[in-house]
Enzyme design. Structure first.
Site, mmCIF file in Angstrom:
data_model
loop_
_atom_site.group_PDB
_atom_site.id
_atom_site.type_symbol
_atom_site.label_atom_id
_atom_site.label_comp_id
_atom_site.label_asym_id
_atom_site.label_seq_id
_atom_site.Cartn_x
_atom_site.Cartn_y
_atom_site.Cartn_z
ATOM 1 N N GLU A 1 -10.766 -12.993 -1.644
ATOM 2 C CA GLU A 1 -9.357 -13.251 -1.933
ATOM 3 C C GLU A 1 -9.049 -14.677 -1.478
ATOM 4 O O GLU A 1 -8.874 -14.936 -0.294
ATOM 5 C CB GLU A 1 -8.440 -12.274 -1.194
ATOM 6 C CG GLU A 1 -6.982 -12.510 -1.555
ATOM 7 C CD GLU A 1 -5.970 -12.064 -0.505
ATOM 8 O OE1 GLU A 1 -4.776 -12.048 -0.814
ATOM 9 O OE2 GLU A 1 -6.368 -11.749 0.636
ATOM 10 N N HIS B 1 -1.510 -6.170 -6.401
ATOM 11 C CA HIS B 1 -0.629 -5.578 -5.377
ATOM 12 C C HIS B 1 0.103 -6.645 -4.569
ATOM 13 O O HIS B 1 0.951 -6.311 -3.764
ATOM 14 C CB HIS B 1 -1.465 -4.696 -4.455
ATOM 15 C CG HIS B 1 -2.474 -5.480 -3.659
ATOM 16 N ND1 HIS B 1 -3.529 -6.146 -4.253
ATOM 17 C CD2 HIS B 1 -2.565 -5.746 -2.342
ATOM 18 C CE1 HIS B 1 -4.227 -6.765 -3.318
ATOM 19 N NE2 HIS B 1 -3.663 -6.546 -2.154
ATOM 20 N N ASP B 2 -0.267 -7.904 -4.750
ATOM 21 C CA ASP B 2 0.353 -8.994 -3.989
ATOM 22 C C ASP B 2 1.265 -9.883 -4.836
ATOM 23 O O ASP B 2 1.706 -10.929 -4.359
ATOM 24 C CB ASP B 2 -0.732 -9.877 -3.360
ATOM 25 C CG ASP B 2 -1.317 -9.254 -2.103
ATOM 26 O OD1 ASP B 2 -0.592 -8.503 -1.418
ATOM 27 O OD2 ASP B 2 -2.494 -9.512 -1.806
ATOM 28 N N ARG C 1 -14.671 -6.616 -2.120
ATOM 29 C CA ARG C 1 -13.583 -7.583 -2.264
ATOM 30 C C ARG C 1 -13.191 -7.921 -0.831
ATOM 31 O O ARG C 1 -13.102 -7.032 0.026
ATOM 32 C CB ARG C 1 -12.414 -6.945 -3.044
ATOM 33 C CG ARG C 1 -11.208 -7.859 -3.245
ATOM 34 C CD ARG C 1 -10.169 -7.649 -2.152
ATOM 35 N NE ARG C 1 -8.936 -8.369 -2.444
ATOM 36 C CZ ARG C 1 -7.952 -8.539 -1.554
ATOM 37 N NH1 ARG C 1 -8.063 -8.041 -0.337
ATOM 38 N NH2 ARG C 1 -6.877 -9.191 -1.873
ATOM 39 N N ASP D 1 -10.655 -9.508 1.924
ATOM 40 C CA ASP D 1 -9.260 -9.838 2.175
ATOM 41 C C ASP D 1 -9.125 -11.131 2.994
ATOM 42 O O ASP D 1 -9.928 -11.374 3.903
ATOM 43 C CB ASP D 1 -8.616 -8.664 2.931
ATOM 44 C CG ASP D 1 -7.117 -8.789 3.022
ATOM 45 O OD1 ASP D 1 -6.472 -8.936 1.974
ATOM 46 O OD2 ASP D 1 -6.583 -8.748 4.158
ATOM 47 N N ASN E 1 -1.785 11.667 -6.563
ATOM 48 C CA ASN E 1 -1.951 12.573 -5.436
ATOM 49 C C ASN E 1 -2.809 13.750 -5.890
ATOM 50 O O ASN E 1 -2.334 14.676 -6.526
ATOM 51 C CB ASN E 1 -0.576 13.044 -4.951
ATOM 52 C CG ASN E 1 -0.678 13.811 -3.642
ATOM 53 O OD1 ASN E 1 -1.786 14.135 -3.188
ATOM 54 N ND2 ASN E 1 0.459 14.102 -3.047
ATOM 55 N N GLY F 1 1.452 9.951 -0.913
ATOM 56 C CA GLY F 1 0.397 10.981 -0.892
ATOM 57 C C GLY F 1 -0.785 10.741 -1.811
ATOM 58 O O GLY F 1 -1.687 11.579 -1.904
ATOM 59 N N ASP G 1 5.748 -7.248 -3.554
ATOM 60 C CA ASP G 1 5.517 -6.172 -2.607
ATOM 61 C C ASP G 1 6.831 -5.837 -1.882
ATOM 62 O O ASP G 1 7.480 -6.734 -1.377
ATOM 63 C CB ASP G 1 4.435 -6.673 -1.629
ATOM 64 C CG ASP G 1 4.299 -5.845 -0.387
ATOM 65 O OD1 ASP G 1 4.679 -4.663 -0.429
ATOM 66 O OD2 ASP G 1 3.805 -6.381 0.622
ATOM 67 N N ARG H 1 4.104 -2.042 -6.024
ATOM 68 C CA ARG H 1 3.215 -0.954 -5.607
ATOM 69 C C ARG H 1 3.843 0.404 -5.911
ATOM 70 O O ARG H 1 3.709 1.356 -5.146
ATOM 71 C CB ARG H 1 2.901 -1.098 -4.116
ATOM 72 C CG ARG H 1 2.271 -2.448 -3.786
ATOM 73 C CD ARG H 1 2.125 -2.702 -2.301
ATOM 74 N NE ARG H 1 1.515 -4.032 -2.062
ATOM 75 C CZ ARG H 1 1.157 -4.484 -0.873
ATOM 76 N NH1 ARG H 1 1.339 -3.746 0.204
ATOM 77 N NH2 ARG H 1 0.619 -5.684 -0.739
#
Ligand code: CA
Length: 581
Positions: free
Chosen positions: A353, A419-420, A322, A324, A145, A169, A464, A468
């Site tokens: 992806e 992140h997946d 990238r 998605d 942040n 944030g 997830d 994350r």
């Protein structure tokens, strides 16, 4: 011979132009069945004068097959060819017509395999810089942040465990403030998950494709980020979500209001109007009602999205995209996308992806590479879960290599987690040694490594939203040994060209030892990974004069072409081998 297992197909991963002069040929057969393959080739218009033959070398085996390969520079860019395949008891010719014991010269014109002509425009050219890149993947909401004034309402305390709808944030300024950290780590490219206006923390439901999310910053912040990155030699790629939009995307809102009278009605796949979410009256991404699927075949929408792709390259000066859910979008769209992107920036990196075999997108007219989840999966099975042995691991890696062209393999985005997915360290039940070995492989193997933020300091997390979590910035909580391992490996990769651009070849030495050599010009780098509880003594045959232990920094004695090495349990060794100091 097992003829059913023998396979070849022109203009595929079995026969493709590697560059404007060179054609790669591969042939598949049953395991340990074929003794020898000879490739007979020439120009069909002057067959007798041009005909040549070459013995194809054994390349590798995967779980089911053996593969042979040859690299040919055809005269006149045209290639006609057939194979002479030798088994234990028989020898057969193999053409487009199948197998035969005899082959007449006049049949070759009709039945020979063909790569008709190397049209340079069709050759898949991948961006050179990607071969030298080590990527770092950032999930901006959770990285740092850097500007408390733009925080969403009700942000949680940094470091609390995230829920699906939590906000913390993190923002673009946060990335800017941590560029020193990235430089010290040694990475030279970043990939950020989406940063365009969207109500969610992950921003995979875009509501305005041309506006940076105000909680992340604005156009100016993004321009500064990219400029500062470029000054440090760091490339930047953004994440484009073109499979679906967010629910409050202006066009979808217009459809909700006006139905068929909306000019945007055909931008989506509407089953029934008025729009309802229960039952869903429109197509979505994976039944997510907040993500209406876009109809990328619609010319107006296509024009709009292609303009977005161009806009961010021109405005923010990014180095690629990238993409998605890339495999659920039509190929026509991606072909035009490539044209627009490469016209705007000829060396832009386009990485899709796709979690599976991706050849239909990777022949040069769409993506440069994919996020290499097949690589992730095999690394988790072998290094983290230990439910396959090193032979199966090699075979799995070989299968991935053989399912793509060489130029694609050279720029594949090789990741251990994202992140997946679960964090690798969670998959290895917190065993840092396993992560060290897997990342040692990732950072020395062909293709472009991508490190998910925090993995380098030992962050854990399940699927997830747990993967994350907020980046840990309290150094007391970092695994310093792991971080130093990452820094060393990145440094080594950046320093020694064979690790970035060299050929790749397994060497089978001992059970439970992953070993391979990467060769570039007159230098070789040997990598040996001991994925086992026992100490291993190894004899390495070398035909060069000089051997340097790259990690320790000391040179190793070569006696009569042999080097004796001891590798402790769960350790790895990397050697530079050449003929001079
Ligand atoms: Ca903020």
């Amino acid at each position: 011979m097992n003829l059913q297992a023998i396979y070849h197909l022109p203009k595929s991963n079995y026969c493709y132009a590697y560059d404007k002069d060179t054609i790669h040929i591969r042939l598949r057969g049953a395991k340990r069945d074929i003794k020898k393959v000879v490739l007979i080739y020439g120009d069909k218009y002057i067959w007798e004068e041009s005909k040549k033959e070459v013995s194809m070398s054994f390349n590798c085996s995967d779980e089911k097959y053996d593969y042979f390969k040859a690299s040919i520079i055809p005269i006149n860019k045209r290639l006609t060819y057939y194979f002479m395949i030798e088994g234990e008891k028989e020898s057969l010719y193999y053409t487009e017509m199948g197998f035969s014991e005899e082959l007449k010269s006049e049949d070759i014109y009709k039945y020979g395999f063909n790569y008709p002509y190397i049209n340079e425009i069709d050759v898949h050219k991948v961006p050179e810089w990607v071969k030298d890149a080590v990527f770092y993947q950032i999930f901006p909401e959770r990285f740092y942040n850097g500007d408390k004034t733009n925080d969403p309402e009700n942000v949680k305390l940094w470091g609390e465990l995230p829920k699906r709808d939590s906000f913390f944030g993190g923002d673009i300024k946060g990335i800017i403030k941590k560029l020193d950290y990235l430089t010290e780590l040694g990475v030279n490219a970043i990939y950020t998950t989406p940063i365009f206006e969207s109500p969610s923390n992950h921003k995979y439901d875009t509501t305005n494709y041309k506006k940076i999310d105000p909680h992340f910053g604005d156009l100016e912040t993004v321009k500064i980020l990219v400029r500062l990155c470029h000054e440090r030699g760091i490339k930047v790629i953004f994440d484009a979500v073109f499979n679906h939009s967010g629910y409050t995307f202006f066009a979808f809102q217009d459809v909700i209001k006006k139905g068929k009278d909306s000019p945007y009605y055909d931008w989506f796949h509407i089953k029934e109007w008025p729009i309802t979410v229960e039952p869903l009256s429109y197509e979505t991404f994976a039944f997510a009602k907040s993500m209406p699927k876009l109809n990328t075949a619609n010319p107006k929408l296509k024009e709009y999205l292609l303009d977005v792709a161009k806009y961010w390259i021109e405005e923010a000066n990014i180095d690629g995209w990238r993409l998605d859910v890339a495999n659920e979008i039509d190929h026509h769209f991606w072909r035009e996308f490539r044209q627009v992107v490469k016209k705007t920036r000829s060396d832009a990196y386009i990485v899709g992806e796709v979690w599976h075999n991706s050849l239909p997108w990777l022949m040069g007219d769409q993506f440069d590479a994919i996020m290499n989840y097949p690589f992730t999966n095999i690394c988790i099975k072998y290094f983290a879960q230990e439910n396959i042995d090193e032979k199966r691991f090699r075979e799995g890696i070989n299968r991935i290599i053989m399912s793509n062209t060489q130029q694609v393999n050279e720029v594949m985005l090789n990741l251990l987690d994202s992140h997946d997915t679960f964090r690798f360290l969670t998959k290895s039940k917190g065993d840092v040694n396993k992560l060290k070995l897997a990342s040692a492989f990732q950072l020395t193997y062909t293709g472009t490594p991508c490190i998910y933020y925090g993995t380098e300091i030992g962050m854990e997390g399940e699927d997830d939203p747990d993967c994350r979590r907020c980046m840990e910035w309290d150094k007391d909580k970092w695994n310093m040994d792991l971080l130093s391992h990452y820094k060393t490996l990145i440094y080594i990769r950046n320093k020694y060209t064979p690790l970035r651009r060299g050929s790749f070849k397994w060497i089978e030495i001992k059970k439970d030892i992953i070993s391979f050599v990467r060769e570039y010009k007159d230098e070789q780098v040997y990598v040996l990974i001991n994925h086992n509880n026992n100490k291993k003594n190894i004899k390495l045959n070398l035909d060069k004069k000089y051997c340097l232990d790259i990690i320790k920094g000391n040179s190793i004695q070569i006696n009569d072409g042999i080097v004796n090495i001891t590798i402790l349990p769960y350790q790895y060794k990397i050697f530079l081998v050449k003929d001079y100091i």
